[in-house]
Design a protein around this motif. Structure first.
Motif, mmCIF file in Angstrom:
data_model
loop_
_atom_site.group_PDB
_atom_site.id
_atom_site.type_symbol
_atom_site.label_atom_id
_atom_site.label_comp_id
_atom_site.label_asym_id
_atom_site.label_seq_id
_atom_site.Cartn_x
_atom_site.Cartn_y
_atom_site.Cartn_z
ATOM 1 N N LEU A 124 0.845 -1.210 0.000
ATOM 2 C CA LEU A 124 0.000 0.000 0.000
ATOM 3 C C LEU A 124 0.875 1.252 0.000
ATOM 4 O O LEU A 124 2.046 1.219 0.388
ATOM 5 C CB LEU A 124 -0.885 0.018 1.249
ATOM 6 C CG LEU A 124 -1.891 -1.121 1.388
ATOM 7 C CD1 LEU A 124 -2.616 -1.005 2.733
ATOM 8 C CD2 LEU A 124 -2.901 -1.112 0.244
ATOM 9 N N SER A 125 0.270 2.370 -0.397
ATOM 10 C CA SER A 125 0.982 3.653 -0.298
ATOM 11 C C SER A 125 1.057 4.055 1.180
ATOM 12 O O SER A 125 0.342 3.494 2.030
ATOM 13 C CB SER A 125 0.229 4.730 -1.073
ATOM 14 O OG SER A 125 -0.944 5.086 -0.365
ATOM 15 N N GLY A 126 1.909 5.058 1.480
ATOM 16 C CA GLY A 126 2.037 5.520 2.867
ATOM 17 C C GLY A 126 0.699 5.979 3.432
ATOM 18 O O GLY A 126 0.358 5.669 4.583
ATOM 19 N N GLY A 127 -0.071 6.697 2.624
ATOM 20 C CA GLY A 127 -1.371 7.206 3.087
ATOM 21 C C GLY A 127 -2.352 6.067 3.341
ATOM 22 O O GLY A 127 -3.112 6.088 4.309
ATOM 23 N N GLU A 128 -2.322 5.071 2.458
ATOM 24 C CA GLU A 128 -3.229 3.922 2.642
ATOM 25 C C GLU A 128 -2.857 3.136 3.892
ATOM 26 O O GLU A 128 -3.728 2.692 4.644
ATOM 27 C CB GLU A 128 -3.184 3.029 1.397
ATOM 28 C CG GLU A 128 -3.857 3.664 0.189
ATOM 29 C CD GLU A 128 -3.536 2.959 -1.117
ATOM 30 O OE1 GLU A 128 -4.237 3.208 -2.101
ATOM 31 O OE2 GLU A 128 -2.550 2.174 -1.168
ATOM 32 N N LEU A 129 -1.541 2.979 4.108
ATOM 33 C CA LEU A 129 -1.115 2.229 5.301
ATOM 34 C C LEU A 129 -1.548 2.963 6.580
ATOM 35 O O LEU A 129 -1.957 2.338 7.559
ATOM 36 C CB LEU A 129 0.401 2.012 5.274
ATOM 37 C CG LEU A 129 0.938 1.041 6.327
ATOM 38 C CD1 LEU A 129 0.319 -0.353 6.181
ATOM 39 C CD2 LEU A 129 2.464 0.932 6.249
ATOM 40 N N ARG A 130 -1.504 4.303 6.550
ATOM 41 C CA ARG A 130 -2.010 5.060 7.702
ATOM 42 C C ARG A 130 -3.491 4.769 7.926
ATOM 43 O O ARG A 130 -3.968 4.688 9.048
ATOM 44 C CB ARG A 130 -1.856 6.566 7.497
ATOM 45 C CG ARG A 130 -0.453 7.069 7.459
ATOM 46 C CD ARG A 130 0.185 6.934 8.842
ATOM 47 N NE ARG A 130 1.585 7.291 8.718
ATOM 48 C CZ ARG A 130 2.049 8.515 8.908
ATOM 49 N NH1 ARG A 130 1.233 9.473 9.276
ATOM 50 N NH2 ARG A 130 3.312 8.755 8.754
ATOM 51 N N ARG A 131 -4.230 4.657 6.818
ATOM 52 C CA ARG A 131 -5.665 4.363 6.981
ATOM 53 C C ARG A 131 -5.879 2.952 7.525
ATOM 54 O O ARG A 131 -6.829 2.712 8.262
ATOM 55 C CB ARG A 131 -6.395 4.604 5.660
ATOM 56 C CG ARG A 131 -6.628 6.100 5.435
ATOM 57 C CD ARG A 131 -7.514 6.390 4.260
ATOM 58 N NE ARG A 131 -6.762 6.476 3.022
ATOM 59 C CZ ARG A 131 -7.201 6.059 1.841
ATOM 60 N NH1 ARG A 131 -8.396 5.517 1.733
ATOM 61 N NH2 ARG A 131 -6.461 6.182 0.769
ATOM 62 N N VAL A 132 -4.969 2.015 7.194
ATOM 63 C CA VAL A 132 -5.039 0.684 7.819
ATOM 64 C C VAL A 132 -4.832 0.832 9.327
ATOM 65 O O VAL A 132 -5.543 0.230 10.137
ATOM 66 C CB VAL A 132 -3.984 -0.279 7.215
ATOM 67 C CG1 VAL A 132 -3.939 -1.579 8.008
ATOM 68 C CG2 VAL A 132 -4.293 -0.562 5.757
ATOM 69 N N GLY A 133 -3.860 1.680 9.702
ATOM 70 C CA GLY A 133 -3.604 1.914 11.136
ATOM 71 C C GLY A 133 -4.818 2.492 11.826
ATOM 72 O O GLY A 133 -5.164 2.109 12.954
ATOM 73 N N LEU A 134 -5.502 3.407 11.147
ATOM 74 C CA LEU A 134 -6.721 3.983 11.726
ATOM 75 C C LEU A 134 -7.813 2.905 11.829
ATOM 76 O O LEU A 134 -8.519 2.826 12.841
ATOM 77 C CB LEU A 134 -7.193 5.165 10.872
ATOM 78 C CG LEU A 134 -8.484 5.841 11.315
ATOM 79 C CD1 LEU A 134 -8.388 6.340 12.760
ATOM 80 C CD2 LEU A 134 -8.824 7.008 10.392
#
Ligand SMILES: Nc1ncnc2c1ncn2[C@@H]1O[C@H](COP(=O)(O)OP(=O)(O)OP(=O)(O)O)[C@@H](O)[C@H]1O
Length: 237
Positions: A130-140
């Motif tokens: 995933l992109s960095g932004g998508e991975l952050r959304r996984v974290g959320l």
């Protein structure tokens, strides 16, 4: 929820110094402070990941220990890791299961949380791709899939480009849980919140509504931050 006279030290170094903070019961709060101000430490205390050396964390007037905090508060950490051999749904479900949900409840909470962060179409993907932004959304999504009453997001938009930040902001705006968002930069996050708390050197130097923060600030550092917040607000209008 309140941090009451909390002091936290690493060795002899005082990181939080007799800090008292009553969190707003609703809405979004920005926890602002420069690098090293003590934001992550504050969030980790609230989430039960660490315990204060002195002072207490109170919920509804009673002292809450780490176990109760871990049950009632979900934190999205600064760095999100992708777990080997798990796809996105499985990674989020695993986080939910670790927080005490049954396997089937963890899976349905994961699917729901992934939809909330607008990642359903990537559910079967390897999180490492995933992109960095998508991975952050996984974290959320991991935080959302836990059964909690309060959400803590530690620097959720650091390192993201403007498009990813805007996307993340839209997701945060759609959340219905009380949320604390830490940051050392204001850029677009300031438009998200009702109240602002500024930490400096382990102490609170401002605590109030975002309008007051933008209007006057308190002390030169806060005034400088308010000025940069104002510039960032007006430049996006
Ligand atoms: N495990 C540790 N051992 C020693 N010092 C630590 C440890 N964790 C944090 N600190 C120190 O405590 C201070 C506060 O750290 P903290 O991570 O809470 O700040 P922060 O406001 O979140 O900073 P940043 O914006 O850089 O993430 C920093 O000076 C940091 O170096």
């Amino acid at each position: 929820m309140t941090l009451h006279s909390v002091t936290f030290q690493r060795g002899r170094r005082v990181i939080l110094d007799d800090l008292t903070w009553s969190l707003p019961a609703t809405g979004r709060t920005l926890l602002l402070g420069r690098n090293g101000a003590g934001k992550t430490t504050t969030l980790r205390l609230l989430s039960g990941a660490i315990a204060p050396k002195r002072g207490t964390v109170k919920i509804d007037g009673h002292d809450a220990g780490p176990k109760e905090l871990r049950r009632r508060v979900a934190m999205m950490p600064q760095h999100i890791s992708s777990m080997p051999r798990l796809n996105v749904v499985e990674q989020v479900a695993f986080a939910a299961w670790l927080s005490g949900r049954s396997e089937s409840s963890a899976r349905s909470a994961a699917v729901k949380a992934i939809a909330q962060v607008d990642l359903s179409e990537k559910g079967q993907m390897d999180p490492a791709r995933l992109s960095g932004g998508e991975l952050r959304r996984v974290g959320l999504a991991e935080a959302l899939a836990r059964p909690s009453e309060l959400l803590l997001l530690d620097e959720p938009t650091a390192g993201l480009d403007p498009t990813q930040r805007a996307r993340f902001r839209d997701v945060v705006l759609s959340l219905d849980r009380p949320t604390v968002i830490s940051t050392h930069q204001l850029d677009d996050v300031d438009q998200l919140v009702a109240s602002v708390v500024v930490l400096d050197g382990g102490r609170i130097v401002f605590d109030g509504p975002v309008d007051d923060f933008l209007r006057r600030g308190q002390g030169p550092d806060v005034a400088r931050m308010a000025e940069s917040a104002f510039t960032s607000l007006t430049s996006t209008l």
